[in-house]
Design a protein around this motif. Structure first.
Motif, PDB file in Angstrom:
ATOM      1  N   ASN A   1     -48.508 -27.315  28.566  1.00 55.70           N
ATOM      2  CA  ASN A   1     -49.401 -27.462  29.230  1.00 55.70           C
ATOM      3  C   ASN A   1     -51.045 -27.015  28.514  1.00 55.70           C
ATOM      4  N   ILE A   2     -50.555 -25.510  28.301  1.00 56.83           N
ATOM      5  CA  ILE A   2     -51.849 -25.796  27.827  1.00 56.83           C
ATOM      6  C   ILE A   2     -51.757 -25.828  25.794  1.00 56.83           C
ATOM      7  N   LEU A   3     -50.585 -26.253  25.549  1.00 55.05           N
ATOM      8  CA  LEU A   3     -50.829 -26.797  24.043  1.00 55.05           C
ATOM      9  C   LEU A   3     -51.986 -28.575  24.400  1.00 55.05           C
ATOM     10  N   VAL A   4     -51.717 -29.015  25.692  1.00 56.44           N
ATOM     11  CA  VAL A   4     -52.192 -30.548  25.879  1.00 56.44           C
ATOM     12  C   VAL A   4     -53.704 -29.990  25.951  1.00 56.44           C
ATOM     13  N   ASP A   5     -53.493 -29.271  26.915  1.00 58.85           N
ATOM     14  CA  ASP A   5     -54.943 -28.553  27.084  1.00 58.85           C
ATOM     15  C   ASP A   5     -55.647 -28.147  24.986  1.00 58.85           C
ATOM     16  N   ALA A   6     -55.551 -27.811  25.121  1.00 57.98           N
ATOM     17  CA  ALA A   6     -55.978 -27.111  23.342  1.00 57.98           C
ATOM     18  C   ALA A   6     -55.881 -28.143  22.653  1.00 57.98           C
ATOM     19  N   MET A   7     -54.996 -29.107  22.065  1.00 59.25           N
ATOM     20  CA  MET A   7     -55.295 -30.173  21.384  1.00 59.25           C
ATOM     21  C   MET A   7     -56.428 -31.555  21.449  1.00 59.25           C
ATOM     22  N   THR A   8     -56.831 -31.227  23.110  1.00 59.10           N
ATOM     23  CA  THR A   8     -57.325 -32.226  23.416  1.00 59.10           C
ATOM     24  C   THR A   8     -58.826 -31.136  24.118  1.00 59.10           C
ATOM     25  N   GLU A   9     -58.810 -30.438  23.784  1.00 60.79           N
ATOM     26  CA  GLU A   9     -60.715 -29.546  23.303  1.00 60.79           C
ATOM     27  C   GLU A   9     -60.240 -29.303  24.786  1.00 60.79           C
TER      28      GLU A   9
END
Length: 253
Positions: free
Chosen positions: A74-82
């Protein structure tokens, strides 16, 4: 040239919980396409240490929902999509990772991605110019699939968590490079513990004869046995060059 970076080599609860090895999954890059396989606990931190920017990722693959493979999804999805400001990136995961009581991808994050694709057995998928295929369903408590990628003209198979069974071999036949999750040094007496052990790896290597193999995802019994020494012994016994991955190890193809 493709690159594979092992952000972590921890497997099983004690090694992960005590961080005896890092648990950051595997970063894969080829021809400008950047992928993260199995974002376990701490992946975001380990990416930062390696100066890998999550907003540059094009996709994430989760082979199964267990926390040591999915905790940082989840945190990587958030980071990947800014933070959802830029709708981009694909997420690949088994059906149970998206629906039902074991769903791991938070609903509010799902619209941030460009696409979510459900992994099913022996199916081909594409991420940019990168092509990969799933294995047969592994024998593991969660719905689990291995991944076979085409990287720089080589087939690279990631044999993730599973109990050994004869039907496993066909999915990885023809792979020039095998990356194997080896949690156990010896078989566990309980059939509920469904992971490969060293004897299973030896049989796989003898039957499939890849050009090289990499061991990773070590549990406590493997740590105590010294993965480097285990790899050297497997190399002698099978004639296949075997390497025990370490945290931060990079493999160029």
């Amino acid at each position: 040239m493709a690159r594979i970076k092992f952000l972590g080599t921890a497997g099983a609860r004690y090694v992960v919980a005590r961080q005896l090895r890092a648990s950051g999954g595997v970063y894969i890059e080829e021809a400008g396409t950047r992928l993260l396989l199995d974002p376990g606990p701490g992946t975001l931190v380990y990416m930062a240490r390696e100066k890998l920017r999550p907003e540059k990722l094009h996709g994430l693959i989760v082979t199964h929902v267990h926390l040591d493979h999915s905790a940082d999804l989840n945190i990587l999805v958030d980071a990947m999509t800014e933070g959802g400001l830029k709708r981009r990136g694909k997420v690949f995961l088994p059906r149970e990772g998206l629906y039902g009581e074991n769903a791991i991808l938070l609903p509010y994050l799902r619209p941030y991605t460009e696409e979510i694709q459900i992994l099913v057995p022996q199916q081909e998928y594409r991420l940019g110019d990168l092509v990969f295929r799933t294995s047969v369903r592994h024998h593991h408590p969660a719905e689990t699939y291995g991944i076979i990628l085409e990287l720089s003209g080589k087939k690279v198979g990631f044999v993730v968590d599973t109990l050994y069974f004869p039907g496993l071999l066909e999915s990885y036949r023809g792979c020039q490079i095998l990356v194997l999750n080896v949690v156990r040094y010896k078989p566990h007496p309980s059939p509920q513990v469904q992971h490969l052990c060293v004897a299973n790896v030896k049989e796989i290597l003898e039957k499939l004869r890849p050009e090289k193999a990499v061991l990773t995802h070590f549990g406590m019994t493997m740590i105590r046995a010294n993965p480097k020494q285990v790899a050297q012994k497997l190399s002698r016994e099978t004639g296949v060059p075997v390497t025990a991955a370490w945290d931060g190890m990079e493999l160029e193809i």
